[in-house]
Write an enzyme that holds these catalytic residues in place. Sequence first.
Site, PDB file in Angstrom:
ATOM      1  N   ASN A  37       0.942  -1.104  -0.008  1.00  0.00           N
ATOM      2  CA  ASN A  37      -0.113   0.022   0.055  1.00  0.00           C
ATOM      3  C   ASN A  37       0.844   1.321  -0.059  1.00  0.00           C
ATOM      4  OD1 ASN A  37      -2.668   1.131  -0.017  1.00  0.00           O
ATOM      5  ND2 ASN A  37      -2.506   1.758   2.280  1.00  0.00           N
ATOM      6  N   SER A 126      -5.214   2.212  17.440  1.00  0.00           N
ATOM      7  CA  SER A 126      -5.960   3.334  17.166  1.00  0.00           C
ATOM      8  C   SER A 126      -7.204   3.346  18.221  1.00  0.00           C
ATOM      9  CB  SER A 126      -6.706   2.480  15.993  1.00  0.00           C
ATOM     10  OG  SER A 126      -7.918   3.187  15.484  1.00  0.00           O
ATOM     11  N   TYR A 151     -11.147  -4.840  11.086  1.00  0.00           N
ATOM     12  CA  TYR A 151      -9.928  -4.013  11.219  1.00  0.00           C
ATOM     13  C   TYR A 151      -9.756  -3.653  12.726  1.00  0.00           C
ATOM     14  CZ  TYR A 151      -7.103   0.264  11.725  1.00  0.00           C
ATOM     15  OH  TYR A 151      -6.005   1.076  11.870  1.00  0.00           O
ATOM     16  N   LYS A 155      -6.971  -4.640  15.659  1.00  0.00           N
ATOM     17  CA  LYS A 155      -5.978  -3.847  16.041  1.00  0.00           C
ATOM     18  C   LYS A 155      -6.025  -4.188  17.811  1.00  0.00           C
ATOM     19  CE  LYS A 155      -4.000  -1.661  13.439  1.00  0.00           C
ATOM     20  NZ  LYS A 155      -2.519  -1.414  13.256  1.00  0.00           N
ATOM     21  N   TYR A 179      -3.881   6.128  18.166  1.00  0.00           N
ATOM     22  CA  TYR A 179      -3.994   7.269  17.378  1.00  0.00           C
ATOM     23  C   TYR A 179      -5.497   7.386  17.447  1.00  0.00           C
ATOM     24  CZ  TYR A 179       0.191   5.261  15.206  1.00  0.00           C
ATOM     25  OH  TYR A 179       1.507   4.764  14.906  1.00  0.00           O
ATOM     26  N   ARG A 233     -14.542  14.425  15.517  1.00  0.00           N
ATOM     27  CA  ARG A 233     -13.661  13.567  15.711  1.00  0.00           C
ATOM     28  C   ARG A 233     -12.213  14.570  16.107  1.00  0.00           C
ATOM     29  NH1 ARG A 233     -16.771  10.909  14.876  1.00  0.00           N
ATOM     30  NH2 ARG A 233     -17.027   8.858  13.563  1.00  0.00           N
TER      31      ARG A 233
HETATM   32  P1  NAD Z   1      -0.147   2.714   5.253  1.00  0.00           P
HETATM   33  O1  NAD Z   1      -1.026   1.641   4.572  1.00  0.00           O
HETATM   34  O2  NAD Z   1       0.054   4.096   4.611  1.00  0.00           O
HETATM   35  O3  NAD Z   1       0.942   1.939   5.764  1.00  0.00           O
HETATM   36  C1  NAD Z   1       1.308   0.752   6.286  1.00  0.00           C
HETATM   37  C2  NAD Z   1       2.381   0.224   5.557  1.00  0.00           C
HETATM   38  O4  NAD Z   1       2.656  -1.074   5.918  1.00  0.00           O
HETATM   39  C3  NAD Z   1       2.431   0.333   4.007  1.00  0.00           C
HETATM   40  O5  NAD Z   1       3.728   0.854   3.450  1.00  0.00           O
HETATM   41  C4  NAD Z   1       2.306  -1.093   3.563  1.00  0.00           C
HETATM   42  O6  NAD Z   1       2.939  -1.383   2.227  1.00  0.00           O
HETATM   43  C5  NAD Z   1       2.990  -1.911   4.712  1.00  0.00           C
HETATM   44  N1  NAD Z   1       2.586  -3.247   4.931  1.00  0.00           N
HETATM   45  C6  NAD Z   1       1.266  -3.715   5.031  1.00  0.00           C
HETATM   46  N2  NAD Z   1       1.255  -5.048   5.327  1.00  0.00           N
HETATM   47  C7  NAD Z   1       2.461  -5.396   5.281  1.00  0.00           C
HETATM   48  C8  NAD Z   1       3.203  -6.499   5.751  1.00  0.00           C
HETATM   49  N3  NAD Z   1       2.375  -7.758   5.777  1.00  0.00           N
HETATM   50  N4  NAD Z   1       4.506  -6.637   5.655  1.00  0.00           N
HETATM   51  C9  NAD Z   1       5.036  -5.608   5.351  1.00  0.00           C
HETATM   52  N5  NAD Z   1       4.709  -4.492   5.066  1.00  0.00           N
HETATM   53  C10 NAD Z   1       3.252  -4.469   5.124  1.00  0.00           C
HETATM   54  O7  NAD Z   1      -1.089   3.129   6.672  1.00  0.00           O
HETATM   55  P2  NAD Z   1      -0.739   4.213   7.700  1.00  0.00           P
HETATM   56  O8  NAD Z   1      -2.034   5.243   7.576  1.00  0.00           O
HETATM   57  O9  NAD Z   1       0.569   4.791   7.514  1.00  0.00           O
HETATM   58  O10 NAD Z   1      -1.135   3.386   8.962  1.00  0.00           O
HETATM   59  C11 NAD Z   1       0.277   2.909   9.766  1.00  0.00           C
HETATM   60  C12 NAD Z   1      -0.413   2.091  11.004  1.00  0.00           C
HETATM   61  O11 NAD Z   1      -1.175   2.990  11.641  1.00  0.00           O
HETATM   62  C13 NAD Z   1      -1.541   0.769  10.530  1.00  0.00           C
HETATM   63  O12 NAD Z   1      -0.878  -0.220  11.299  1.00  0.00           O
HETATM   64  C14 NAD Z   1      -2.520   1.448  10.794  1.00  0.00           C
HETATM   65  O13 NAD Z   1      -3.555   0.405  11.009  1.00  0.00           O
HETATM   66  C15 NAD Z   1      -2.225   2.379  11.958  1.00  0.00           C
HETATM   67  N6  NAD Z   1      -3.585   3.378  12.205  1.00  0.00           N
HETATM   68  C16 NAD Z   1      -3.810   4.329  11.083  1.00  0.00           C
HETATM   69  C17 NAD Z   1      -4.565   5.208  11.230  1.00  0.00           C
HETATM   70  C18 NAD Z   1      -4.698   6.332   9.968  1.00  0.00           C
HETATM   71  O14 NAD Z   1      -5.858   6.697  10.002  1.00  0.00           O
HETATM   72  N7  NAD Z   1      -4.022   6.228   9.121  1.00  0.00           N
HETATM   73  C19 NAD Z   1      -5.391   5.551  12.342  1.00  0.00           C
HETATM   74  C20 NAD Z   1      -5.114   4.525  13.428  1.00  0.00           C
HETATM   75  C21 NAD Z   1      -4.239   3.474  13.272  1.00  0.00           C
HETATM   76  C1  UD1 Z   2     -11.987   5.723  10.641  1.00  0.00           C
HETATM   77  C2  UD1 Z   2     -12.240   4.167  11.028  1.00  0.00           C
HETATM   78  C3  UD1 Z   2     -11.309   3.732  12.065  1.00  0.00           C
HETATM   79  C4  UD1 Z   2      -9.829   4.123  11.541  1.00  0.00           C
HETATM   80  C5  UD1 Z   2      -9.886   5.275  11.100  1.00  0.00           C
HETATM   81  C6  UD1 Z   2      -8.506   5.955  10.458  1.00  0.00           C
HETATM   82  C7  UD1 Z   2     -14.579   3.601  10.870  1.00  0.00           C
HETATM   83  C8  UD1 Z   2     -15.999   3.353  11.452  1.00  0.00           C
HETATM   84  N1  UD1 Z   2     -13.551   3.769  11.451  1.00  0.00           N
HETATM   85  O1  UD1 Z   2     -12.234   6.536  11.557  1.00  0.00           O
HETATM   86  O2  UD1 Z   2     -11.474   2.588  12.370  1.00  0.00           O
HETATM   87  O3  UD1 Z   2      -8.888   3.839  12.551  1.00  0.00           O
HETATM   88  O4  UD1 Z   2     -10.937   5.746  10.068  1.00  0.00           O
HETATM   89  O5  UD1 Z   2      -8.189   5.322   9.262  1.00  0.00           O
HETATM   90  O6  UD1 Z   2     -14.537   3.511   9.558  1.00  0.00           O
HETATM   91  N2  UD1 Z   2     -16.895  11.416   6.795  1.00  0.00           N
HETATM   92  C9  UD1 Z   2     -18.003  11.750   5.934  1.00  0.00           C
HETATM   93  N3  UD1 Z   2     -17.550  11.503   4.497  1.00  0.00           N
HETATM   94  C10 UD1 Z   2     -16.612  10.859   4.070  1.00  0.00           C
HETATM   95  C11 UD1 Z   2     -15.622  10.477   5.033  1.00  0.00           C
HETATM   96  C12 UD1 Z   2     -15.998  10.508   6.287  1.00  0.00           C
HETATM   97  O7  UD1 Z   2     -19.022  12.513   6.378  1.00  0.00           O
HETATM   98  O8  UD1 Z   2     -16.710  10.859   2.950  1.00  0.00           O
HETATM   99  C13 UD1 Z   2     -17.204  11.369   8.276  1.00  0.00           C
HETATM  100  C14 UD1 Z   2     -17.427  10.202   9.219  1.00  0.00           C
HETATM  101  O9  UD1 Z   2     -18.929  10.002   9.182  1.00  0.00           O
HETATM  102  C15 UD1 Z   2     -16.851  10.554  10.430  1.00  0.00           C
HETATM  103  C16 UD1 Z   2     -15.607  11.714  10.025  1.00  0.00           C
HETATM  104  O10 UD1 Z   2     -16.006  12.151   8.704  1.00  0.00           O
HETATM  105  O11 UD1 Z   2     -17.810  11.345  11.213  1.00  0.00           O
HETATM  106  C17 UD1 Z   2     -14.232  11.121  10.130  1.00  0.00           C
HETATM  107  O12 UD1 Z   2     -14.415   9.886   9.216  1.00  0.00           O
HETATM  108  P1  UD1 Z   2     -12.947   9.038   8.810  1.00  0.00           P
HETATM  109  O13 UD1 Z   2     -12.058   9.794   8.319  1.00  0.00           O
HETATM  110  O14 UD1 Z   2     -13.447   7.572   8.001  1.00  0.00           O
HETATM  111  O15 UD1 Z   2     -12.610   8.693  10.238  1.00  0.00           O
HETATM  112  P2  UD1 Z   2     -13.331   7.632  11.402  1.00  0.00           P
HETATM  113  O16 UD1 Z   2     -14.620   7.256  10.851  1.00  0.00           O
HETATM  114  O17 UD1 Z   2     -13.198   8.548  12.712  1.00  0.00           O
END
Ligand code: NAD
Ligand code: UD1
Length: 340
Positions: A37, A126, A151, A155, A179, A233
């Site tokens: 990704n 998360s 998902y 976690k 996060y 949020r």
């Molecule tokens: P991302 O997809 O940009 O980064 C994840 C990376 O892990 C990617 O580069 C992907 O190629 C790599 N990857 C996936 N599976 C793998 C595997 N099996 N082996 C080796 N590499 C692998 O996502 P991100 O937004 O940078 O998120 C990073 C971490 O934080 C994730 O664990 C995600 O669940 C967690 N997280 C993200 C958010 C968010 O909103 N972005 C929120 C809460 C938690």
């Molecule tokens: C979502 C995931 C959460 C994950 C996080 C970061 C769900 C239920 N939760 O959180 O598990 O850790 O993303 O990847 O999916 N919204 C709109 N229109 C859109 C997109 C979002 O109105 O097109 C609203 C949503 O209803 C929410 C807010 O924007 O109120 C934020 O949404 P989003 O960015 O998807 O994050 P979360 O839902 O908080």
Amino acid sequence: MADTILVTGGAGYIGSHTTLALLEAGHEVVVLDNLCNSSLESLRRVERICGKAPLFVQGDIRDRAGLDALFAAHKIDAVLHFAGLKSVGQSVSQPLEYYENNVAGSVILAQAMAAAGVFQLVFSSSATVYGEPAQMPISEDVPTGTPTNPYGRSKLMVEELLQDLADSDPRWRIALLRYFNPVGAHTSGLIGEDPNGIPNNLLPYVSQVAIGTLKQVSVFGADYPTVDGTGVRDYIHVLDLADGHLKALQAISQRSGVSIWNLGTGVGYSVLQMIRAFEQASGRPVPYQVVDRRPGDIAECWADPTKAAQELGWKAERCLAQMMADTWRWQSGNPQGYAQ
Ligand code: NAD
Ligand code: UD1
């Protein structure tokens, strides 16, 4: 002395910003990523920004032999574990992929770490593990809830298995970082979030509407019991998040067992407030339409970040206007993300 840090998933969104922060702080960094990704371009740009490159290993956290070879080749002091799959919708249609990558992958990584004598681990968790919390803001002693999708459950499972692991062996020093909603990009505009296909999360969607790739934002529900009826949020700048990882790394070198820290700002914004703030930062209109609620969404969610402030000396510094300006600089300079 500079430590050597293994960053799994270091080519991804949060991992690349944290890799940059580690290099800037003088650490040696080994990135392990299977690029499912992400693209290597993010790490080339990290090098452009700071003049230093991490060592890159293309590989998978599920590959035990590959991990053993990595730990044998590099003296790793600690692991920041970002690798995993993160699309909520995809996790519903492909649950086994999520349990295999996120849960089994974390088990195999921890086994390889123990075999190599590496016991310091920072895990990307998360706020989703709180489920639908009974109180707001959410502090770390709010019990974990029932995540609404595979998902989120993956976690929570990893959090629980890491707790069991630490209980079984006092050498483990583990941080679970919960996060809230990561947004924003590096101020250079060179690295940022590059979602695959149509974004699921709000801000990448809004920014693609502003740039003209998508037509309008669907606002998922305007009848929540919140300030204007739309979901609230706690959005946190990815650079603040990256700093939080460095502070957590420092902290676990001094404390054993599992430590849990929320990484959020403590302030919530509604969907409509986000849209308006983005219009202001970009100077572009962001048309929207209110549609039905998205299943599984909660009305509001924001952090109590006091524990991280007290124990890590960390707090989010960047305001909403900066999150928006940095997102827009990245989006407008890279309309196709890294693919250009
Ligand atoms: P991302 O997809 O940009 O980064 C994840 C990376 O892990 C990617 O580069 C992907 O190629 C790599 N990857 C996936 N599976 C793998 C595997 N099996 N082996 C080796 N590499 C692998 O996502 P991100 O937004 O940078 O998120 C990073 C971490 O934080 C994730 O664990 C995600 O669940 C967690 N997280 C993200 C958010 C968010 O909103 N972005 C929120 C809460 C938690
Ligand atoms: C979502 C995931 C959460 C994950 C996080 C970061 C769900 C239920 N939760 O959180 O598990 O850790 O993303 O990847 O999916 N919204 C709109 N229109 C859109 C997109 C979002 O109105 O097109 C609203 C949503 O209803 C929410 C807010 O924007 O109120 C934020 O949404 P989003 O960015 O998807 O994050 P979360 O839902 O908080």
